[in-house]
Scaffold this motif. Structure first.
Motif, PDB file in Angstrom:
ATOM      1  N   LEU A 240       0.830  -1.237  -0.023  1.00  0.00           N
ATOM      2  CA  LEU A 240      -0.308   0.016  -0.021  1.00  0.00           C
ATOM      3  C   LEU A 240       1.000   1.201   0.029  1.00  0.00           C
ATOM      4  O   LEU A 240       1.949   1.250   0.205  1.00  0.00           O
ATOM      5  CB  LEU A 240      -0.935   0.164   1.336  1.00  0.00           C
ATOM      6  N   GLU A 241       0.243   2.362  -0.444  1.00  0.00           N
ATOM      7  CA  GLU A 241       0.987   3.613  -0.509  1.00  0.00           C
ATOM      8  C   GLU A 241       2.437   3.508  -1.241  1.00  0.00           C
ATOM      9  O   GLU A 241       3.568   3.803  -0.665  1.00  0.00           O
ATOM     10  CB  GLU A 241       1.165   4.300   1.078  1.00  0.00           C
ATOM     11  N   LEU A 242       2.421   2.888  -2.352  1.00  0.00           N
ATOM     12  CA  LEU A 242       3.635   2.731  -3.121  1.00  0.00           C
ATOM     13  C   LEU A 242       4.518   4.154  -3.117  1.00  0.00           C
ATOM     14  O   LEU A 242       5.732   4.079  -3.516  1.00  0.00           O
ATOM     15  CB  LEU A 242       3.216   2.293  -4.472  1.00  0.00           C
ATOM     16  N   ASP A 243       3.848   5.283  -3.270  1.00  0.00           N
ATOM     17  CA  ASP A 243       4.634   6.596  -3.523  1.00  0.00           C
ATOM     18  C   ASP A 243       5.449   6.715  -2.248  1.00  0.00           C
ATOM     19  O   ASP A 243       6.139   7.840  -2.314  1.00  0.00           O
ATOM     20  CB  ASP A 243       3.516   7.658  -3.747  1.00  0.00           C
ATOM     21  N   THR A 244       5.397   5.969  -1.217  1.00  0.00           N
ATOM     22  CA  THR A 244       5.900   6.430  -0.019  1.00  0.00           C
ATOM     23  C   THR A 244       7.482   5.567   0.161  1.00  0.00           C
ATOM     24  O   THR A 244       8.299   5.564   0.975  1.00  0.00           O
ATOM     25  CB  THR A 244       5.372   6.152   1.375  1.00  0.00           C
ATOM     26  N   ILE A 245       7.612   4.506  -0.725  1.00  0.00           N
ATOM     27  CA  ILE A 245       8.604   3.476  -0.884  1.00  0.00           C
ATOM     28  C   ILE A 245       9.498   4.116  -1.913  1.00  0.00           C
ATOM     29  O   ILE A 245       9.269   4.553  -2.991  1.00  0.00           O
ATOM     30  CB  ILE A 245       8.062   2.207  -1.426  1.00  0.00           C
TER      31      ILE A 245
END
Length: 219
Positions: free
Chosen positions: A100-105
């Motif tokens: 989830l929340e791929l943009d934070t990785i």
């Protein structure tokens, strides 16, 4: 997350001496509390390759820890991978082991995380044990980047095997931006103010389980 960690085993009386240092131990609040209960499941291959690589310093290009963690007072499930040297990759996942929340990785870590999660889905990497413990989190007033945690009531579970530690664990989490010499100066100050002598040890809950439960040896 990149940092150094110093760990100490605390006797009960030492913990209370430290908690009395209210002028320098500032509660690190998260969702309205500085105290939470952590539930962690550790994963490995069927031959314990990750654990053996860590314990015996085999220098195999594997992670040194794979775990999934939940918190009692915080929402979400976190997938975490740790590497030698202090690097930790952390990602939010759903109940089906999807990111989830791929943009934070960070882009450089996405393939690694996806690969391990796929192996968990295929049972190529499986749970080997779980633990739970209460964690109190603080920051050091004179250096807010220095984080301090105290873990207590540490319990281990796997199938019908149960084990509990009779000691607490203190951790100093030191960012790489802070030199170890400066961190040691702050820790010396804590020793003097509390009247105790904190002794650092090589300790890992992962390795503790391996020695105490799998090998039935002292750790």
């Amino acid at each position: 997350i990149e940092r150094k960690t110093l760990k100490c085993i605390l006797e009960p009386e030492d913990k209370y001496k430290l908690l009395n240092l209210e002028n320098i131990f500032v509660p690190s609040m998260m969702n309205g509390t500085f105290c939470d209960v952590l539930y962690t499941t550790y994963y490995d291959y069927s031959d314990f390759a990750v654990l053996k690589n860590r314990v015996y310093n085999l220098n195999i290009p594997l992670t040194k820890c794979i775990r999934i963690r939940k918190y009692h007072f915080q929402p979400g499930t976190y997938f975490e991978v740790k590497y030698k040297g202090g690097t930790k990759i952390r990602a939010l996942i759903d109940d089906e082991y999807n990111l989830l929340e791929l943009d934070t990785i960070q882009e450089e870590y996405k393939d690694i995380i996806d690969s391990i999660l796929d192996k968990i889905k295929l049972n190529k990497v499986s749970p080997i044990f779980s633990n739970s413990y209460k964690r109190m989190s603080f920051i050091y007033k004179n250096e807010p980047s220095l984080r301090i945690t105290i873990d207590s009531n540490i319990e281990f579970f796997h199938n019908n095997i149960y084990n509990i530690m009779d000691k607490d664990i203190l951790e100093f989490k030191i960012p790489n931006s802070l030199s170890i010499n400066v961190a040691n100066q702050y820790i010396d100050e804590i020793n003097k103010l509390s009247g105790i002598n904190l002794k650092y040890i090589n300790f890992s809950k992962f390795e503790y389980y391996y020695y105490k439960v799998i090998l039935n040896q002292p750790y």
